[in-house]
Design an enzyme around this catalytic site. Structure first.
Site, PDB file in Angstrom:
ATOM      1  N   GLU A  73      -0.295   4.572 -16.559  1.00 46.39           N
ATOM      2  CA  GLU A  73       0.209   5.823 -15.983  1.00 46.39           C
ATOM      3  C   GLU A  73       1.425   6.380 -16.711  1.00 46.39           C
ATOM      4  OE1 GLU A  73      -0.504   3.158 -14.209  1.00 46.39           O
ATOM      5  OE2 GLU A  73      -1.686   3.722 -12.438  1.00 46.39           O
ATOM      6  N   CYS A  76      16.973   9.300  14.384  1.00 45.02           N
ATOM      7  CA  CYS A  76      15.696  10.009  14.343  1.00 45.02           C
ATOM      8  C   CYS A  76      14.736   9.479  15.415  1.00 45.02           C
ATOM      9  CB  CYS A  76      15.105   9.957  12.937  1.00 45.02           C
ATOM     10  SG  CYS A  76      14.021  11.366  12.630  1.00 45.02           S
ATOM     11  N   ASP A 128      22.955 -10.985 -12.504  1.00 40.32           N
ATOM     12  CA  ASP A 128      22.873 -10.603 -11.085  1.00 40.32           C
ATOM     13  C   ASP A 128      24.283 -10.435 -10.519  1.00 40.32           C
ATOM     14  OD1 ASP A 128      20.229 -10.839 -11.389  1.00 40.32           O
ATOM     15  OD2 ASP A 128      19.988 -12.688 -10.234  1.00 40.32           O
ATOM     16  N   ALA A 129      24.428  -9.438  -9.644  1.00 41.60           N
ATOM     17  CA  ALA A 129      25.736  -9.206  -9.025  1.00 41.60           C
ATOM     18  C   ALA A 129      25.651  -9.560  -7.548  1.00 41.60           C
ATOM     19  CB  ALA A 129      26.108  -7.729  -9.172  1.00 41.60           C
ATOM     20  N   HIS A 155      19.253  11.912   9.796  1.00 42.15           N
ATOM     21  CA  HIS A 155      19.461  10.589   9.186  1.00 42.15           C
ATOM     22  C   HIS A 155      20.850  10.522   8.543  1.00 42.15           C
ATOM     23  CE1 HIS A 155      15.328   8.919   9.384  1.00 42.15           C
ATOM     24  NE2 HIS A 155      14.998  10.200   9.449  1.00 42.15           N
ATOM     25  N   GLU A 209      22.438   8.109   7.451  1.00 41.83           N
ATOM     26  CA  GLU A 209      22.524   7.126   6.348  1.00 41.83           C
ATOM     27  C   GLU A 209      22.291   7.778   4.987  1.00 41.83           C
ATOM     28  OE1 GLU A 209      20.066   7.421   8.491  1.00 41.83           O
ATOM     29  OE2 GLU A 209      18.123   6.761   7.716  1.00 41.83           O
ATOM     30  N   MET A 228      16.691   8.248  18.169  1.00 38.86           N
ATOM     31  CA  MET A 228      17.199   9.210  19.159  1.00 38.86           C
ATOM     32  C   MET A 228      16.075   9.613  20.117  1.00 38.86           C
ATOM     33  SD  MET A 228      18.839  12.999  18.920  1.00 38.86           S
ATOM     34  CE  MET A 228      17.977  14.391  19.621  1.00 38.86           C
ATOM     35  N   ASP A 267       2.187   0.078 -18.590  1.00 39.65           N
ATOM     36  CA  ASP A 267       1.370   0.703 -17.545  1.00 39.65           C
ATOM     37  C   ASP A 267       0.665   1.926 -18.135  1.00 39.65           C
ATOM     38  OD1 ASP A 267       2.675  -1.046 -15.894  1.00 39.65           O
ATOM     39  OD2 ASP A 267       3.959   0.455 -14.933  1.00 39.65           O
ATOM     40  N   LYS A 286      14.184 -17.232 -21.986  1.00 37.10           N
ATOM     41  CA  LYS A 286      13.171 -16.891 -22.973  1.00 37.10           C
ATOM     42  C   LYS A 286      13.262 -15.417 -23.385  1.00 37.10           C
ATOM     43  CE  LYS A 286      10.898 -20.007 -23.968  1.00 37.10           C
ATOM     44  NZ  LYS A 286      11.377 -21.071 -24.911  1.00 37.10           N
ATOM     45  N   THR A 287      13.195 -15.202 -24.683  1.00 34.38           N
ATOM     46  CA  THR A 287      13.314 -13.828 -25.191  1.00 34.38           C
ATOM     47  C   THR A 287      11.953 -13.214 -25.548  1.00 34.38           C
ATOM     48  OG1 THR A 287      13.547 -14.548 -27.482  1.00 34.38           O
ATOM     49  CG2 THR A 287      15.584 -14.313 -26.221  1.00 34.38           C
TER      50      THR A 287
END
Ligand code: GLN
Length: 533
Positions: free
Chosen positions: A148, A375, A239-240, A509, A511, A378, A146, A186-187
């Site tokens: 950036e 938030c 992957d888990a 919040h 969470e 509420m 990229d 594939k590598t």
């Protein structure tokens, strides 16, 4: 002096670099080391605060009030320590700071250039306040290649020379795609992305290879050979099932061993807490269904911390939680709500979807379905109460346009610590909300007090509007309780509906501070209420 681990991504975005860094942080902590995690985001926004959640997922909020990349949420959850506004930076912020210095005259006489001015600013950000930790893990957002990201990679190249090569590591997280026609992983894409890094003067020490399949021995050897990396430093990152298994999986594959060998770390890891967590996660004793009525549900990342907070409560209660993501504009909303054990109304911005949310709140309130509002959730709970209990039919929030009954109104003044914060109605949108941690005093004998077991709490905020106290007395006559207030008594923080077994909504919040090893009391309360509903 701290040791530095830089993490780049190759081949594809969304490989979970943030999670990989967070899991590595946890593994190093398990060896008794102190860590700090930082994120360098190459995009031009000054922070993600003004970005649409569909673009970039949730905006995480640090306790010191920064609107930050959601990866900082992963860092906090895995390492159980607070990130700060000095742990996330974007190209926009770096340039703003350099340009402000130029205007001030700090560089008088100089021509301002990417190298050295921008790269120096990036290096200063990375090094800032790093003396008191053992390891700094620094993630570069985006994918190698990229445009950036170039100044960030250049800054890291310079820094690696300056720090000395024994004091830093570069981990490249990459993808090995599986071609079913060829029947193999594939590598080549990884080889190319490592080449791209090498042309920038960066050589990875460790390859962390994401794949959906086991990586065969010969593929690992090929990667080591072509990418100029030691064989034992080619690590499989399969992957888990749950993200909380990642630290254990990475450990098994040798990631923290590779880092320890490079840095001469001798302590053995204590992974018992993670192992115990996984045992609880895998052995639920019952199941509940929770419906989340939101408007950004097509992109799960938009509710990342919420999703995780629900998971944490499930793990700690050993309850499997099925999350039903319900579109607030879904015509079948009510029939979906009728099929869940509990409802969450998450935060949000703007008018779209609010009538559906209000409908869901009304159903939950009248039918004793456990409800947690957050938030906007509420604010709408109070609007719903005003409309249906106080019979104020046009009750609304000034966020959705002019209303004669602003149950929720734009806030222009509030206390932040000892300081008064003031905003004008037409101020900039970026960084002008009530942001970060604020104290909240709880009312004795309320549900909130019972759940927290504490008279005063601290929770994180991100909003412009507040519930209007004008309607408090009337609502309280109908059974509502304003059970959490700012210490000066001016800002409602938690509202409950007492005739209901579990109806609680917070302006903050919750969470954002829930963690796997310290799940949040409001979510635990909700899960328990769902079980007994
Ligand atoms: N839009 C509301 C406000 O700004 C709620 C924000 C939120 O839910 N985070 O006050």
């Amino acid at each position: 002096m701290a040791k530095f681990i830089f993490t780049t991504g190759g081949v594809s975005s969304s490989l979970g670099k943030g999670l990989a860094c967070a899991a590595l942080g946890a593994l190093l902590q398990a060896r008794g080391l102190s860590v700090r995690l930082r994120k360098l985001d190459p995009y031009l926004n000054v922070d993600p605060g003004t970005m649409n959640p569909y673009q970039h997922g949730e905006v995480f909020v640090t306790s010191d009030g920064a609107e930050a990349d959601l990866d900082l949420g992963h860092y906090e959850r895995f390492t159980n320590q607070n990130a700060t506004k000095f742990d996330g930076v974007t190209t926009g912020k770096i340039y703003s700071s350099v340009i402000a210095k130029e205007r001030r005259g700090d560089y008088l006489g100089a021509t301002i250039q990417v190298i050295p001015h921008i790269t120096d600013e990036i290096k200063a950000f990375i090094l800032n306040d790093s003396d008191n930790v053992d390891i700094v893990i620094c993630e570069v957002g985006g994918t190698v290649g990229d445009i950036e990201a170039l100044p960030f990679l250049e800054a890291i190249r310079q820094l690696r020379n300056e720090l000395g090569h024994d004091n830093s590591l570069l981990i490249h997280l990459t993808l090995l795609p599986y071609l079913s026609a060829a029947g193999e992983l594939k590598t080549k894409p990884t080889q190319h992305s490592v080449q791209a890094l090498q042309t920038l003067g960066l050589r990875p020490d460790i390859l962390l290879c994401r794949s959906e399949h086991e990586i065969p021995e010969d593929a690992k050897r090929k990667l080591a050979l072509f990418c100029n990396v030691a064989y034992e430093n080619v690590i499989c990152a399969n992957d888990a099932e749950s993200i909380y298994e990642i630290p254990l999986i990475y450990h098994q594959e040798g990631l923290d061993n590779a880092v320890s060998a490079a840095f001469g770390i001798k302590t053995a890891p204590n992974l018992k807490p993670w192992q115990d967590l996984i045992i609880k996660l895998r052995n639920p004793k019952a199941k509940v269904r929770i419906g989340i009525v939101g408007k950004y549900i097509q992109l799960k990342d938009a509710y990342k911390s919420l999703d995780q907070a629900i998971t944490h409560a499930g793990i700690s209660e050993q309850i499997e939680i099925e999350k039903l993501w319900i579109d607030a504009e879904d015509n079948a909303l009510l029939s979906k709500i009728q099929n869940v054990d509990g409802v969450i109304i998450p935060g949000g911005f703007g008018e779209r979807g609010i009538e559906g949310k209000i409908q869901a709140i009304n159903y939950a309130r009248e039918n004793n379905v456990p409800l947690l509002g957050i938030c906007l959730g509420m604010q709408l709970s109070v609007v719903e109460g005003a409309r249906n209990e106080l019979d104020i039919k046009d009750a609304s929030s000034t966020e959705f346009g002019h209303t004669n009954n602003p149950i929720v109104a734009r806030m222009t003044e509030w206390m932040s610590g000892e300081q008064k914060q003031q905003r004008g109605i037409s101020d900039d949108m970026g960084g002008t909300m009530r942001l970060g941690s604020f104290p909240c005093v709880l009312k004795k004998d309320s549900l909130a007090y019972k759940l927290y077991g504490n008279p005063q709490i601290e929770e994180r905020h991100r909003h412009r509007y507040e519930v209007n106290l004008k309607y408090k007395d009337e609502l309280e006559k109908k059974g509502y309780i304003f059970s959490g207030m700012s210490p000066d008594g001016l800002l409602p923080e938690i509202v409950e509906y007492s005739p209901h077994p579990f109806f609680i909504a917070s302006q903050f919040h919750p969470e954002l501070i829930s963690r796997p090893f310290s799940p949040h009391p409001l979510f635990i309360g909700l899960v328990r209420a769902c079980l007994s509903a």
